[in-house]
Scaffold this active site. Sequence first.
Site, short mmCIF file in Angstrom:
data_model
loop_
_atom_site.label_atom_id
_atom_site.label_comp_id
_atom_site.label_asym_id
_atom_site.label_seq_id
_atom_site.Cartn_x
_atom_site.Cartn_y
_atom_site.Cartn_z
N GLY A 88 0.79 -1.22 0.00
CA GLY A 88 0.00 0.00 0.00
C GLY A 88 0.82 1.27 0.00
O GLY A 88 0.40 2.29 0.54
N SER A 168 4.83 -5.78 -2.12
CA SER A 168 5.06 -4.36 -2.38
C SER A 168 5.69 -3.70 -1.15
O SER A 168 6.77 -4.09 -0.73
CB SER A 168 3.74 -3.69 -2.79
OG SER A 168 3.96 -2.38 -3.26
#
Length: 255
Positions: A88, A168
């Site tokens: 995120g 991520s």
Amino acid sequence: MSTVSTVIVKAPAGIYQGLSHDGVNFFHSIDFLDLPTRFAPAQPAEFAPEQLFDATVERPHEIALSISTPDDAKPGSDHPVVVYIHGGRFESGTHEDPRAEGTANARHGVVQVQLGYRVGFEGFVQFPGDEPHAYRGIDDCQVGLEWVQKNIEAFGGDPTNVTIIGQSAGATTALWLMRKDHYRGGFRRVIAISPCYPRHSFAQRKGTLRAFFGKPITRRSFEKASPKRLKRTFKLFRTRYILDMALGPAPFQPE
């Protein structure tokens, strides 16, 4: 039609009531941090072993962790453990991300923990006196891993067989936890999927944030600022680095 029932686990940190259905036990949004303020250093929460916690309700906006286990898991089962750290851009995400929920792993005999941490200014702005390579968001994960070490055996997991999976920003966090000055033995292996780092350190961007915030970059000034002001400041700051991550651990030094 599946039947939903309650399930109880007695762990060192407390007694947790979860839900069981379709062959999987779910324990939602378990608190593991003591955060008197949004910008306080990460500290483990202290609970009494006899305290009962309701882990049947999802609280995705809290900094917490959720656990999925096979329905036959019990202390001594020694199921392998996967700890998932969400992505995120270091500015969003939750431990209750439905895309990473643990049903599939639990049905294959794996205990899964979805770990939350502070993002945005709360997790990754560095203040005077902070350790150069320390970030509150990553410290949150460190405390969460220590909670897993102390309690996951009660949920049927093997604390000596913990794998971190990060995606991520979560992958970057997982790799950062492998640093020699961070590693505390809370996991055995890491799977880092698409890790990403800001191009510059926070120290190089601090002046830009100071200009947008209009106040010193100190813990006191950020704690006194209203949520509305912080949200507006973050929007301006993020726009300045729209093709990059505005915040996050940096620089990337694989050695």
